[in-house]
Design a protein around this motif. Structure first.
Motif, PDB file in Angstrom:
ATOM      1  N   LYS A 117      -9.197  -3.971 -10.839  1.00  0.00           N
ATOM      2  CA  LYS A 117      -8.082  -4.832 -11.253  1.00  0.00           C
ATOM      3  C   LYS A 117      -6.811  -3.985 -11.271  1.00  0.00           C
ATOM      4  O   LYS A 117      -6.871  -2.809 -11.601  1.00  0.00           O
ATOM      5  CB  LYS A 117      -8.369  -5.428 -12.639  1.00  0.00           C
ATOM      6  CG  LYS A 117      -9.642  -6.295 -12.619  1.00  0.00           C
ATOM      7  CD  LYS A 117      -9.953  -6.964 -13.929  1.00  0.00           C
ATOM      8  CE  LYS A 117     -11.226  -7.819 -13.759  1.00  0.00           C
ATOM      9  NZ  LYS A 117     -11.597  -8.557 -14.956  1.00  0.00           N
ATOM     10  N   PHE A 119      -2.595  -3.656 -12.285  1.00  0.00           N
ATOM     11  CA  PHE A 119      -1.512  -4.174 -13.131  1.00  0.00           C
ATOM     12  C   PHE A 119      -0.272  -3.289 -13.045  1.00  0.00           C
ATOM     13  O   PHE A 119      -0.364  -2.099 -12.769  1.00  0.00           O
ATOM     14  CB  PHE A 119      -1.986  -4.247 -14.593  1.00  0.00           C
ATOM     15  CG  PHE A 119      -3.216  -5.089 -14.738  1.00  0.00           C
ATOM     16  CD1 PHE A 119      -3.118  -6.475 -14.759  1.00  0.00           C
ATOM     17  CD2 PHE A 119      -4.473  -4.507 -14.779  1.00  0.00           C
ATOM     18  CE1 PHE A 119      -4.260  -7.264 -14.834  1.00  0.00           C
ATOM     19  CE2 PHE A 119      -5.620  -5.289 -14.852  1.00  0.00           C
ATOM     20  CZ  PHE A 119      -5.505  -6.664 -14.886  1.00  0.00           C
ATOM     21  N   ALA A 152      -8.651  -8.889  -9.707  1.00  0.00           N
ATOM     22  CA  ALA A 152      -7.589  -9.508 -10.508  1.00  0.00           C
ATOM     23  C   ALA A 152      -6.348  -8.627 -10.429  1.00  0.00           C
ATOM     24  O   ALA A 152      -6.457  -7.403 -10.337  1.00  0.00           O
ATOM     25  CB  ALA A 152      -8.026  -9.647 -11.959  1.00  0.00           C
ATOM     26  N   MET A 153      -5.191  -9.283 -10.448  1.00  0.00           N
ATOM     27  CA  MET A 153      -3.959  -8.503 -10.358  1.00  0.00           C
ATOM     28  C   MET A 153      -2.832  -9.240 -11.075  1.00  0.00           C
ATOM     29  O   MET A 153      -2.730 -10.453 -10.988  1.00  0.00           O
ATOM     30  CB  MET A 153      -3.601  -8.290  -8.893  1.00  0.00           C
ATOM     31  CG  MET A 153      -2.354  -7.466  -8.699  1.00  0.00           C
ATOM     32  SD  MET A 153      -2.305  -6.695  -7.069  1.00  0.00           S
ATOM     33  CE  MET A 153      -1.166  -7.760  -6.287  1.00  0.00           C
ATOM     34  N   ASP A 154      -2.035  -8.500 -11.807  1.00  0.00           N
ATOM     35  CA  ASP A 154      -0.817  -9.065 -12.379  1.00  0.00           C
ATOM     36  C   ASP A 154       0.246  -7.993 -12.188  1.00  0.00           C
ATOM     37  O   ASP A 154       0.242  -6.969 -12.877  1.00  0.00           O
ATOM     38  CB  ASP A 154      -1.022  -9.399 -13.862  1.00  0.00           C
ATOM     39  CG  ASP A 154       0.234  -9.992 -14.481  1.00  0.00           C
ATOM     40  OD1 ASP A 154       0.928 -10.771 -13.793  1.00  0.00           O
ATOM     41  OD2 ASP A 154       0.558  -9.642 -15.635  1.00  0.00           O
ATOM     42  N   ALA A 155       1.130  -8.192 -11.215  1.00  0.00           N
ATOM     43  CA  ALA A 155       2.056  -7.126 -10.853  1.00  0.00           C
ATOM     44  C   ALA A 155       3.437  -7.682 -10.545  1.00  0.00           C
ATOM     45  O   ALA A 155       3.595  -8.876 -10.292  1.00  0.00           O
ATOM     46  CB  ALA A 155       1.517  -6.379  -9.638  1.00  0.00           C
ATOM     47  N   ARG A 161       4.607  -4.358 -19.245  1.00  0.00           N
ATOM     48  CA  ARG A 161       3.348  -4.989 -19.658  1.00  0.00           C
ATOM     49  C   ARG A 161       2.572  -4.062 -20.575  1.00  0.00           C
ATOM     50  O   ARG A 161       2.480  -2.864 -20.305  1.00  0.00           O
ATOM     51  CB  ARG A 161       2.445  -5.235 -18.451  1.00  0.00           C
ATOM     52  CG  ARG A 161       2.923  -6.249 -17.486  1.00  0.00           C
ATOM     53  CD  ARG A 161       2.048  -6.196 -16.245  1.00  0.00           C
ATOM     54  NE  ARG A 161       2.346  -7.316 -15.362  1.00  0.00           N
ATOM     55  CZ  ARG A 161       3.356  -7.334 -14.517  1.00  0.00           C
ATOM     56  NH1 ARG A 161       4.162  -6.300 -14.413  1.00  0.00           N
ATOM     57  NH2 ARG A 161       3.578  -8.397 -13.748  1.00  0.00           N
ATOM     58  N   VAL A 163      -1.225  -3.427 -21.443  1.00  0.00           N
ATOM     59  CA  VAL A 163      -2.531  -3.774 -20.874  1.00  0.00           C
ATOM     60  C   VAL A 163      -3.633  -3.248 -21.774  1.00  0.00           C
ATOM     61  O   VAL A 163      -3.633  -2.069 -22.148  1.00  0.00           O
ATOM     62  CB  VAL A 163      -2.690  -3.170 -19.457  1.00  0.00           C
ATOM     63  CG1 VAL A 163      -4.068  -3.488 -18.880  1.00  0.00           C
ATOM     64  CG2 VAL A 163      -1.611  -3.685 -18.529  1.00  0.00           C
ATOM     65  N   VAL A 174      -3.356  -8.877 -20.933  1.00  0.00           N
ATOM     66  CA  VAL A 174      -2.053  -8.389 -20.511  1.00  0.00           C
ATOM     67  C   VAL A 174      -0.987  -9.151 -21.272  1.00  0.00           C
ATOM     68  O   VAL A 174      -1.019 -10.381 -21.335  1.00  0.00           O
ATOM     69  CB  VAL A 174      -1.825  -8.619 -18.996  1.00  0.00           C
ATOM     70  CG1 VAL A 174      -0.471  -8.080 -18.565  1.00  0.00           C
ATOM     71  CG2 VAL A 174      -2.924  -7.964 -18.191  1.00  0.00           C
ATOM     72  N   ARG A 175      -0.070  -8.410 -21.883  1.00  0.00           N
ATOM     73  CA  ARG A 175       1.027  -9.080 -22.582  1.00  0.00           C
ATOM     74  C   ARG A 175       2.329  -8.571 -21.984  1.00  0.00           C
ATOM     75  O   ARG A 175       2.565  -7.364 -21.897  1.00  0.00           O
ATOM     76  CB  ARG A 175       0.961  -8.750 -24.072  1.00  0.00           C
ATOM     77  CG  ARG A 175       1.956  -9.512 -24.912  1.00  0.00           C
ATOM     78  CD  ARG A 175       1.482  -9.594 -26.357  1.00  0.00           C
ATOM     79  NE  ARG A 175       1.320  -8.285 -26.958  1.00  0.00           N
ATOM     80  CZ  ARG A 175       2.275  -7.636 -27.616  1.00  0.00           C
ATOM     81  NH1 ARG A 175       3.465  -8.178 -27.762  1.00  0.00           N
ATOM     82  NH2 ARG A 175       2.050  -6.450 -28.129  1.00  0.00           N
ATOM     83  N   LYS A 176       3.196  -9.520 -21.552  1.00  0.00           N
ATOM     84  CA  LYS A 176       4.502  -9.111 -21.033  1.00  0.00           C
ATOM     85  C   LYS A 176       5.415  -8.857 -22.227  1.00  0.00           C
ATOM     86  O   LYS A 176       5.498  -9.675 -23.145  1.00  0.00           O
ATOM     87  CB  LYS A 176       5.071 -10.204 -20.142  1.00  0.00           C
ATOM     88  CG  LYS A 176       4.205 -10.415 -18.907  1.00  0.00           C
ATOM     89  CD  LYS A 176       5.040 -10.731 -17.690  1.00  0.00           C
ATOM     90  CE  LYS A 176       4.197 -10.723 -16.449  1.00  0.00           C
ATOM     91  NZ  LYS A 176       3.316 -11.899 -16.314  1.00  0.00           N
TER      92      LYS A 176
END
Lengths: 208, 119
Positions: A117, A119, A152-155, A161, A163, A174-176
């Motif tokens: 994953k 991030f 999974a990816m959040d970028a 972020r 993580v 993940v919290r921005k």
């Protein structure tokens, strides 16, 4: 409160503690650091423009996280990783990814069971355009080359972020960080960029 | 032409190493693990072997031992290129018969200078 489990050799310097909110043992990593766990710990990091790969063996529950960014390119600024393949950026990025994967395999992980994953890579340092994107592009290129899929990816985006990664289950929170002051994250990343740009991390050579 | 066998399970690392060595005029054959490297080494004579340590199927230390057991590789320079910097692992490599130990990330100039020195 429980006893903090013994860290794998090589990770003793990582900041580890009992997380009172999550009720779990935790390890917090900073830019340029790695952590691999066998014990169902939570690995925590805060990412601005840096990128983290969270990799684990999904059968055995051994996994870890890196946290890095690529040094600036002062040679040709081509972002074709393959053709510009021995730039300091490629070599550092390769090392950051391979080091994490090797430590997981040494701890009992199997390459064919790895789950990946990704991030981070936000555009957080406003005076440095797209370095977050560049870090993410590199990780994607590297993983494709190594035949490892991203599950999974959040970028990207403009916020840092936080993580939280649980290598035993693969869960990620993940919290921005939209409202908190980001000065610490930014100054920590700037310090790290300065380090990797001015002191290239070339390995030692020893002839027997 | 000097022939080098470059052994690493990471495709991107093999690409970077090959790129560096070919650019310096060496002929390079790649292998993805120790076993495949050993097969190559038996098929043709290399002037130098550059190998990773942690690899599936056959690791780099075993590869060094296997090569040193072959009469035509007793004195061939074997350099280890690895993320491992721990002293005990390095000692294992030395005892197996490796010529030198380079820690990743490698510096291309330093790698080429080391190769020149041991050839």
């Amino acid at each position: 409160m429980t006893n903090i489990p013994t860290a794998i050799a090589g990770f003793e310097h990582i900041n580890r503690y009992w997380d009172r909110n999550m009720h779990v043992n935790a390890a917090k990593i900073l830019p340029g650091e790695f952590y691999v766990s066998l014990h169902g710990e939570m690995i925590v990091t805060v990412l601005g423009s840096c990128v983290s790969a969270c990799i684990r063996d999904k059968v055995r529950g051994v996994g870890g996280m890196n946290h890095f960014m690529l040094p600036m390119q002062n040679e040709h600024s081509s972002e074709q990783w393959g053709s510009n393949s021995v730039s300091s950026a490629s070599r550092y990025g390769n090392w950051a990814m391979e080091y994490l994967i090797n430590e997981i395999l040494k701890a009992g992980g199997k390459r064919e069971d790895l789950e990946v994953k990704v991030f981070g890579g936000g555009q957080v340092l406003s005076n440095m355009t797209d370095i977050g994107q560049r870090n993410v592009a590199f990780v994607k290129y590297y993983l494709a080359k190594e035949g490892l899929k991203i599950s999974a990816m959040d970028a990207g985006g403009m916020y840092p972020r936080k993580v939280l990664y649980f290598p035993d289950t693969g869960a990620v929170k993940v919290r921005k960080l939209k409202s908190t002051r980001n000065d610490t994250i930014i100054s920590r990343e700037k310090e790290y960029i300065k380090d990797i740009n001015t002191q290239p991390k070339d390995g030692a050579v020893e002839l027997f | 032409m000097t022939k080098i066998l470059a052994v690493d399970d990471s495709a991107s690392m093999r690409q970077m190493v090959s790129f560096t060595l070919k650019g310096a005029g060496y002929e390079v054959v790649e292998a993805a693990d120790g076993k495949l490297a050993l097969e190559q080494a038996k098929k043709q004579q290399f002037d130098l072997v550059l190998s990773d340590v942690n690899m599936p199927v056959m690791d780099g230390i075993t590869l060094v031992k296997e090569l040193r057991a072959l009469s035509n590789y007793k004195f061939t320079p074997i350099l280890m290129l690895t993320t491992e910097s721990a002293g005990d692992k390095k000692m294992e490599g030395k005892q197996a018969g490796a010529t030198g130990w380079l820690v990743k990330p490698f510096n291309p100039d330093q790698l080429l200078a080391t190769i020149k020195k041991v050839l």
